[in-house]
Structure formats: structure tokens, C-alpha cells
Scaffold this active site. Structure first.
Site, PDB file in Angstrom:
ATOM      1  N   HIS A  71       0.815  -1.216   0.000  1.00 25.24           N
ATOM      2  CA  HIS A  71       0.000   0.000   0.000  1.00 25.24           C
ATOM      3  C   HIS A  71       0.849   1.267   0.000  1.00 25.24           C
ATOM      4  CE1 HIS A  71       0.287   0.111   4.530  1.00 25.24           C
ATOM      5  NE2 HIS A  71       0.184   1.403   4.318  1.00 25.24           N
ATOM      6  N   ASP A 116       0.076  -7.502   1.626  1.00 24.89           N
ATOM      7  CA  ASP A 116       0.568  -6.126   1.691  1.00 24.89           C
ATOM      8  C   ASP A 116       2.097  -6.091   1.785  1.00 24.89           C
ATOM      9  OD1 ASP A 116       0.553  -3.392   1.757  1.00 24.89           O
ATOM     10  OD2 ASP A 116      -0.275  -3.218   3.788  1.00 24.89           O
ATOM     11  N   GLN A 202       0.654   5.974  11.582  1.00 20.87           N
ATOM     12  CA  GLN A 202       0.771   6.439  10.205  1.00 20.87           C
ATOM     13  C   GLN A 202       2.211   6.840   9.885  1.00 20.87           C
ATOM     14  OE1 GLN A 202      -2.264   6.262  11.426  1.00 20.87           O
ATOM     15  NE2 GLN A 202      -2.776   5.138   9.567  1.00 20.87           N
ATOM     16  N   GLY A 203       2.714   6.345   8.780  1.00 26.28           N
ATOM     17  CA  GLY A 203       4.075   6.622   8.378  1.00 26.28           C
ATOM     18  C   GLY A 203       5.060   5.532   8.753  1.00 26.28           C
ATOM     19  N   ASP A 204       4.629   4.624   9.611  1.00 22.04           N
ATOM     20  CA  ASP A 204       5.472   3.457   9.926  1.00 22.04           C
ATOM     21  C   ASP A 204       5.245   2.340   8.924  1.00 22.04           C
ATOM     22  OD1 ASP A 204       6.660   4.488  12.262  1.00 22.04           O
ATOM     23  OD2 ASP A 204       4.857   4.019  13.401  1.00 22.04           O
ATOM     24  N   SER A 205       4.182   2.466   8.156  1.00 23.96           N
ATOM     25  CA  SER A 205       3.832   1.421   7.201  1.00 23.96           C
ATOM     26  C   SER A 205       5.026   1.017   6.358  1.00 23.96           C
ATOM     27  CB  SER A 205       2.737   1.914   6.260  1.00 23.96           C
ATOM     28  OG  SER A 205       1.495   1.750   6.861  1.00 23.96           O
TER      29      SER A 205
HETATM   30  N1  ARG Z   1      -1.227   2.299   7.405  1.00 21.79           N
HETATM   31  C1  ARG Z   1      -0.287   3.047   8.185  1.00 21.79           C
HETATM   32  C2  ARG Z   1       0.782   3.671   7.299  1.00 21.79           C
HETATM   33  O1  ARG Z   1       0.606   3.732   6.099  1.00 21.79           O
HETATM   34  C3  ARG Z   1       0.245   2.231   9.308  1.00 21.79           C
HETATM   35  C4  ARG Z   1      -0.785   2.066  10.320  1.00 21.79           C
HETATM   36  C5  ARG Z   1      -0.395   1.152  11.402  1.00 21.79           C
HETATM   37  N2  ARG Z   1      -1.412   1.283  12.368  1.00 21.79           N
HETATM   38  C6  ARG Z   1      -1.438   0.661  13.532  1.00 21.79           C
HETATM   39  N3  ARG Z   1      -2.392   0.948  14.366  1.00 21.79           N
HETATM   40  N4  ARG Z   1      -0.497  -0.209  13.850  1.00 21.79           N
HETATM   41  O2  ARG Z   1       1.726   4.237   7.781  1.00 21.79           O
END
Ligand code: ARG
Length: 256
Positions: A71, A116, A202-205
Site C-alpha cells: 500500500h 501487503d 501512520q508513516g510506519d507502514s
Molecule cells: N497504514 C499506516 C501507514 O501507512 C500504518 C498504520 C499502522 N497502524 C497501527 N495501528 N499499527 O503508515
């Protein structure tokens, strides 16, 4: 996939902020939901960590191939638009190594539910230790380390310095209690505390979730993927289950 998940997904794809956060054990104010108080990683502690310019994390699968989340990328093919920053915890450091991408391989069949993972080929190697991936389920348990430059609280900003946290494994059954059919149990592995407080955000993905193997070496078991908010009680973080995809990753990397 339900609407709220779609929203979470698109927020993720558009992520402008990334970071891992952890609650200090014994911290006086175990803040209510989303606040996750992280600790800084030290220089060289996780040398395989890479920050990607679209606002995601990644890990060096080889010195010239980054493993990240599907993603985080747009599709597969030649792609010189991504910059990978490695070799530093401080993204503003003069010693940061910045390398452009040449190609992207998004997981075959990726459609926003499971699968993913993605690979990014770099124009030249980043001369740092790599992170091996788990190719059996034997390490899909215990306590995991997560790291990233993403938000340190839900809705928070991205970080200059790499943050780290540890989170315990959560069973598929328990994770399904939170997420129902949004979870794809064969493709995903969950981690977090029942009471929340420690999570990726967000941003750790795209960044790795990892632990020690029997020889004491780091081994990657997950890829930061999604969750309901960040560090909310009852909502663990959801990670791509690397052991499920190890063969596909190996094959894809060999062809990049
Ligand atoms: N989708 C998020 C990203 O793009 C990562 C989210 C992780 N969320 C969580 N609750 N562990 O950075």
C-alpha cells in the site's frame, strides 16, 4: 472490505507522517487511546531500517532491495521516483545515505486486502546489514520490536529520529475479535497490548516487525500494514505475515 477500513487504507496510502511509538512501561500517565510514547533508537541499533520518500518505512532485504508494504507503492514497473534514506536514525544527518529507486514490484494479486508487501530495487546498494525474513511460522509468537519515523500519536506528525517499541503477539482469534472479516488471518499477524498504548502509526507502514531468532539474530516476521487508529485499547496493529510470503518475496527479488 468495509468503509472504515477503506478509509484507514487510503489514509495509509497518503501517509504524510510515520513513526513508531511506545508507552514507557510504568509511565505515570498511561494516556488514553492514541498517545504512544516512543523511545529513540540509537544510531546503528537497527541498521537495516530505511525511510522511503513517499512517507513509509522499509527494511533492507538485500543491500539493493527494500522490503516494504504494497500500500506504500502505486504498482509494479520501472520507477525512479522514490528515494530511500538509510544508514541513520536522524533523517537530517549529513551522513544519511540517499539512493533512488529503479524498479518497484508490488505483491502479485494485491487488491487492498492482505498481500501487503512490495519490493523496491535501488540504483545502488546501501552498505548496511540486511534483515533476514522468517520463512517458517516458528517465530510468529513472543515479543516483537517495531521501528519507524511515523507519528508518535494518532494524528501526530512524522519524526526526524527513528523510534522503536516492543509489542506482544496477538492471536488471529483475538485479532478477529477486534477486526472481524477485515482481518485476513493467513496473510496477517497482529501485535499489541490489550490496553493499547504501544503501537505503530501512520508513516510506519512498510517498516519491519522483527524479533530475535534462536541464534540471537534479528529476523523479520511482519510488515507494518494497518490498524484502527493507533494504540487504541482492543485494536492491535496488523502486520503482513512475512512467513506466508517468504517464497514469493524470494522469487520476486531474484527477478528484480
Ligand atoms: N497504514 C499506516 C501507514 O501507512 C500504518 C498504520 C499502522 N497502524 C497501527 N495501528 N499499527 O503508515
Amino acid at each position: 472490505m468495509n468503509t472504515s477500513r477503506l478509509i484507514r487504507r487510503s489514509l495509509a496510502a497518503a501517509a504524510v507522517t510515520l513513526a513508531a511509538v511506545s508507552l514507557q512501561p510504568g509511565s505515570a500517565s498511561a494516556s488514553p487511546s492514541p498517545v504512544v510514547g516512543g523511545t529513540r533508537a540509537t544510531q546503528g541499533e537497527f541498521p537495516f531500517m530505511v525511510r522511503l520518500s513517499m512517507g513509509c518505512g522499509g527494511a533492507l532485504y538485500t543491500q539493493q532491495i527494500v522490503l516494504t508494504a504494497a500500500h506504500c507503492v502505486d504498482g509494479s514497473g520501472n520507477n525512479t521516483s522514490i528515494t530511500a534514506t538509510g544508514g541513520v536514525v536522524d533523517l537530517n544527518s549529513a551522513s544519511a545515505v540517499k539512493v533512488k529507486s529503479t524498479k518497484v514490484l508490488q505483491a502479485p494479486g494485491y487488491n487492498g486486502k492482505g498481500k501487503d508487501w512490495a519490493l523496491i530495487k535501488l540504483a545502488k546498494p546501501i552498505n548496511q546489514p540486511t534483515l533476514k525474513i522468517a520463512d517458517t511460522t516458528q517465530f510468529n509468537n513472543g515479543t516483537f520490536t517495531v521501528a519507524g519515523w511515523g507519528a508518535t500519536r494518532e494524528g501526530g506528525g512524522q519524526q526526524r529520529y527513528l523510534m522503536k517499541a516492543t509489542v506482544p503477539f496477538v492471536s488471529d482469534a483475538a485479532c478477529q475479535t477486534a477486526y472481524g472479516s477485515d482481518l485476513t488471518p493467513g496473510d496477517e499477524i497482529c501485535a499489541g497490548f490489550d490496553q493499547g498504548g504501544v503501537d505503530t502509526c501512520q508513516g510506519d507502514s512498510g517498516g519491519p516487525m522483527f524479533r530475535r531468532d534462536d541464534a540471537g539474530a534479528w529476523i523479520q516476521v511482519g510488515i507494518v500494514s494497518w490498524g484502527q487508529g493507533c494504540a487504541e485499547p482492543g485494536y492491535p496493529g496488523v502486520y503482513s505475515e512475512v512467513s506466508t510470503f517468504a517464497n514469493a518475496i524470494r522469487t520476486a527479488a531474484a527477478g528484480l
